[in-house]
Write an enzyme that holds these catalytic residues in place. Structure first.
Site: not given
Ligand code: PLP
Length: 386
Positions: A179, A207, A239
């Site tokens: 990330s 992602h 995302k």
């Molecule tokens: C953003 C993210 C999460 C968490 O997801 P949310 O739905 O925002 O709680 C988990 N793992 C990774 C790699 C992330 O980037």
């Protein structure tokens, strides 16, 4: 003043280390341009990679189902909060990623806590990449399984650990797209290693989902890994899909195990049905609007090529996450501030989110951007960074 929890000291220490974090209040929807404090900024820090968070079809699905189903889901999935919108979303997600089943979670953080803890415990071992997302690391620690972190994307280091392990069950857990770095985990090689050592592989595709692969189905699609090779696939909906929530996809047995044993699934209120409907609308766009994904891919290629020509050193990433390594936290903050003055919103990511001395500008591209906006970013970076 009495401070039995010693809050002031901890806060002051953060400040003096240039690690203090402050929130910015947006006065507009997500998009290429956002308004903060009455001023317009070009937004290069959102995870809305496909520009769907404010898409008219997604909004229409949300409002229409809110009119029919109200706002609150009323209860957890196991009590009486599981609506037909949640159910349909699970079925379509499973179909899209080529798995038997998918189970919806309220957030990605909770999905990770839930899955790892439903799958391993004492007597077992969990192997995690050093750069895994905090939610995966927390999940591993909470599980009580023997917790090991292997060097980033280092298969030999992981193999040495697998070889030594005499634990009962073995789970290998990675971000499929890291990330804060934007690079990919070698899921194909990890799957082979997992097979060799009778371990299971889990990938967090927060992602990659919606963005990577021929169809946009994410990292499993990109590496062409089926349910046998990659049995635990987690994805998020906040995302690339521009909505909210998360899911875990895999076999029938995996889905039922989560429904029975994943505490962050069982003991929480289901997301609003309208949010599930919004995700369905996003999914539909991802599946049908190939141009959107291609536009993003062409912006990524253009940005990388132009940045290199300017002499900016990007990190090795083919994804929408294109970080610029700075190192020092104070300097990263100063650059982020200078960009802000020029009208660019880009966050400086500092420890403890990233390792010590690896503060960086986390630049993210989106299908919502135009080539002209990327050109403006490149000009500003050249002025501020070089
Ligand atoms: C953003 C993210 C999460 C968490 O997801 P949310 O739905 O925002 O709680 C988990 N793992 C990774 C790699 C992330 O980037």
């Amino acid at each position: 003043m009495s401070d039995p929890l010693q809050l002031t000291a901890a806060l002051n220490e953060r400040k003096s280390n240039h690690l203090y974090r402050q929130r910015r209040t947006l006065e507009s929807a997500q998009g290429a341009e956002v308004i903060v404090d009455g001023k317009a900024y070009l937004n290069f820090c959102s995870n809305d990679y496909l520009g769907l968070a404010n898409h008219p079809d997604v909004i229409a699905a949300f409002t229409s189902v809110a009119n029919d189903f109200g706002v609150g889901s009323g209860a957890s999935h196991l009590v009486c909060g599981h609506s037909r919108w949640h159910h349909q979303l699970e079925e379509e997600l499973a179909d899209f990623v080529g798995r038997d089943r998918a189970v919806l979670f309220s957030t990605g953080y909770m999905a990770n806590l839930g899955v790892v803890n439903a799958l391993v415990g004492k007597q077992d071992a969990v192997f995690e990449d050093k750069l895994n997302h905090a939610s995966l690391l927390d999940a591993g620690l909470l599980s009580g399984a023997r917790f090991q972190r292997f060097l980033h994307n280092d298969l030999a280091n992981l193999e040495a650990r697998l070889k030594k392990s005499t634990d009962n069950k073995k789970l290998i857990v990675v971000d499929s797209v890291f990330s804060m770095d934007g690079d990919l985990a070698p899921l194909d090689n990890l799957a082979a290693l997992a097979k060799q050592y009778n371990a299971a592989l889990m990938a967090d595709d927060a992602h990659g989902f919606g963005v990577l692969g021929e169809t946009g189905a994410g990292s499993a699609d990109y590496f062409n890994l089926d349910q046998q090779q990659l049995p635990v696939l987690m994805g998020t909906l906040g995302k690339g899909l521009g909505s909210f929530g998360a899911f875990v996809a895999g076999s029938e047995e995996l889905a039922e195990t989560l429904i029975q044993f994943a505490r962050p699934y069982i003991y929480t209120t289901a997301i609003p049905p309208a949010v599930a409907a919004a995700s369905l609308a996003s999914l539909n766009i991802v599946r049908n609007d190939v141009d959107r994904r291609q536009h993003l891919q062409s912006l990524i290629a253009y940005f990388k090529q132009q940045a290199e020509q300017l002499g900016l050193t990007l990190m090795p990433s083919i994804t929408a996450i294109q970080p610029l390594m700075i190192g020092d936290s104070e300097q990263a903050m100063a650059i982020s501030e200078a960009l802000l003055e020029r009208g660019f919103l880009i966050s400086a990511i500092r420890p403890p989110t990233v390792p010590a001395n690896s503060a960086r500008l986390r630049i993210t591209l989106s299908a919502a951007h135009s080539k002209t906006q990327v050109d403006r970013l490149l000009t500003a970076l050249a002025e501020v960074v070089l």
